[in-house]
Write a protein that holds these residues in place. Structure first.
Motif, PDB file in Angstrom:
ATOM      1  N   SER A 177      30.350  72.310 -14.136  1.00  0.00           N
ATOM      2  CA  SER A 177      29.675  71.607 -13.038  1.00  0.00           C
ATOM      3  C   SER A 177      30.665  71.013 -12.048  1.00  0.00           C
ATOM      4  N   GLY A 178      31.964  71.227 -12.273  1.00  0.00           N
ATOM      5  CA  GLY A 178      32.969  70.704 -11.373  1.00  0.00           C
ATOM      6  C   GLY A 178      33.359  69.267 -11.656  1.00  0.00           C
ATOM      7  N   LEU A 179      32.896  68.708 -12.786  1.00  0.00           N
ATOM      8  CA  LEU A 179      33.242  67.331 -13.157  1.00  0.00           C
ATOM      9  C   LEU A 179      34.329  67.394 -14.229  1.00  0.00           C
ATOM     10  N   ALA A 180      35.534  67.767 -13.789  1.00  0.00           N
ATOM     11  CA  ALA A 180      36.628  68.009 -14.726  1.00  0.00           C
ATOM     12  C   ALA A 180      36.990  66.767 -15.519  1.00  0.00           C
ATOM     13  N   PHE A 181      36.991  65.618 -14.853  1.00  0.00           N
ATOM     14  CA  PHE A 181      37.384  64.407 -15.568  1.00  0.00           C
ATOM     15  C   PHE A 181      36.372  64.067 -16.653  1.00  0.00           C
ATOM     16  N   SER A 182      35.093  64.311 -16.374  1.00  0.00           N
ATOM     17  CA  SER A 182      34.060  64.100 -17.396  1.00  0.00           C
ATOM     18  C   SER A 182      34.340  64.973 -18.609  1.00  0.00           C
ATOM     19  N   GLY A 183      34.713  66.226 -18.370  1.00  0.00           N
ATOM     20  CA  GLY A 183      35.008  67.125 -19.473  1.00  0.00           C
ATOM     21  C   GLY A 183      36.183  66.649 -20.308  1.00  0.00           C
ATOM     22  N   LEU A 184      37.250  66.194 -19.631  1.00  0.00           N
ATOM     23  CA  LEU A 184      38.417  65.689 -20.356  1.00  0.00           C
ATOM     24  C   LEU A 184      38.078  64.445 -21.163  1.00  0.00           C
ATOM     25  N   VAL A 185      37.273  63.557 -20.560  1.00  0.00           N
ATOM     26  CA  VAL A 185      36.902  62.319 -21.252  1.00  0.00           C
ATOM     27  C   VAL A 185      36.015  62.625 -22.452  1.00  0.00           C
ATOM     28  N   TYR A 186      35.145  63.630 -22.330  1.00  0.00           N
ATOM     29  CA  TYR A 186      34.310  64.022 -23.466  1.00  0.00           C
ATOM     30  C   TYR A 186      35.174  64.434 -24.654  1.00  0.00           C
ATOM     31  N   VAL A 187      36.319  65.084 -24.362  1.00  0.00           N
ATOM     32  CA  VAL A 187      37.225  65.479 -25.440  1.00  0.00           C
ATOM     33  C   VAL A 187      37.797  64.241 -26.138  1.00  0.00           C
ATOM     34  N   VAL A 188      38.176  63.222 -25.338  1.00  0.00           N
ATOM     35  CA  VAL A 188      38.672  61.971 -25.915  1.00  0.00           C
ATOM     36  C   VAL A 188      37.547  61.263 -26.671  1.00  0.00           C
ATOM     37  N   TYR A 189      36.322  61.325 -26.116  1.00  0.00           N
ATOM     38  CA  TYR A 189      35.160  60.763 -26.808  1.00  0.00           C
ATOM     39  C   TYR A 189      35.075  61.309 -28.228  1.00  0.00           C
ATOM     40  N   PHE A 190      35.323  62.618 -28.339  1.00  0.00           N
ATOM     41  CA  PHE A 190      35.186  63.269 -29.638  1.00  0.00           C
ATOM     42  C   PHE A 190      36.073  62.599 -30.682  1.00  0.00           C
TER      43      PHE A 190
END
Length: 217
Positions: A177-190
Motif C-alpha cells: 500500500s506504499g506505507l513502508a514505515f508501517s510495514g517495518l514497524v509491524y516487523v518490530v511489533y512482531f
C-alpha cells in the motif's frame, strides 16, 4: 502549508519506498504504546489514542478506508481501555494492571466475533469498492485490531495472540500500500509481541498460584 499537508509529506525514501511523516510518527507512537502495554502501564492507552489520530491521515492519504476506520476504532477503544485499566484489578506486587488467560467462553466470543466481523466488513468493502482496494485483508486487520484491543482492555493474555495474527497480514499489506514505515514497524511489533506474550503468560501463572494455594487452604 497546513499541518495535514506536512503530515502527509515525504519524510525520506529508502530502497525506493517513500516514507511520509504521518506514517512514521504515528507508528513510532504506536510502537511505544505496545511497549507500554507490555509493561502493563495505563499510559499505553493515551499513546494508542494519539497514534490513532495521526495514522488516520496516513491511511487516508493511501486511500485505505479500512485503515482509516481501524484507526477511528483504535481512538474509541483506546478511550474505553483507558477507563478499564484506570479502574481495573491491580497486581499485588507492583501495582500494575493484573493479567490473566481468558476463559473458554471468552475465547469463543472473541473468535466468533472476529470471524463474523471480518465476514461482515469484508462483504461491505467488496460491495462498496470505494471503501478499500483490498477488501478482505483490510477487513481482517480492521476486525482483528478491534479484537486485540478489547482483549487488552480486559487484561487477557490472548491479546498478544490476536496481534500476532494481525501482523501476519499487516506486514505485506502495508508494503504493497506504499506505507513502508508501517510495514517495518509491524516487523518490530512482531518481536515485541513475542516478548510481551511471554511476560504476560508468566505473570498470569504467578498470579494464579496464590489463588490456587488459598483455595486449597
Amino acid at each position: 502549508m497546513s499541518a495535514l499537508d506536512w503530515l502527509n509529506g515525504e519524510a525520506f525514501s529508502v530502497l525506493g519506498q517513500h516514507v511520509i511523516w504521518s506514517d512514521m510518527i504515528g507508528n513510532l507512537i504506536g510502537l511505544a504504546a505496545l511497549a507500554l502495554g507490555w509493561r502493563r502501564s495505563v499510559a499505553t492507552w493515551p499513546a494508542q489514542f494519539l497514534s490513532g489520530l495521526i495514522l488516520v491521515a496516513a491511511y487516508a492519504q493511501a486511500h485505505l478506508s479500512g485503515g482509516v476506520g481501524k484507526q477511528v476504532l483504535v481512538i474509541v477503544v483506546a478511550l474505553w481501555g483507558w477507563r478499564q485499566w484506570a479502574a481495573g484489578r491491580r497486581d499485588a506486587q507492583d501495582g500494575s494492571i493484573a493479567v490473566r488467560f481468558a476463559t473458554w467462553r471468552e475465547r469463543g466470543v472473541l473468535l466468533a466475533g472476529t470471524a463474523l466481523g471480518t465476514l461482515a466488513v469484508g462483504a461491505l468493502f467488496t460491495a462498496v469498492p470505494e471503501l478499500s482496494w483490498n477488501p478482505w485483508p483490510d477487513a481482517y486487520i480492521f476486525v482483528g485490531t478491534l479484537a486485540a484491543m478489547v482483549a487488552q482492555a480486559r487484561g487477557l493474555v490472548e491479546f498478544w495472540f490476536a496481534w500476532l495474527l494481525v501482523d501476519v497480514v499487516g506486514v505485506p499489506l502495508a508494503f504493497t500500500s506504499g506505507l513502508a514505515f508501517s510495514g517495518l514497524v509491524y516487523v518490530v511489533y512482531f518481536a515485541l509481541v513475542l516478548w510481551g506474550m511471554r511476560d504476560w503468560w508468566l505473570r498470569s501463572r504467578t498470579a494464579a498460584k496464590p489463588a490456587l494455594e488459598g483455595a486449597a487452604a
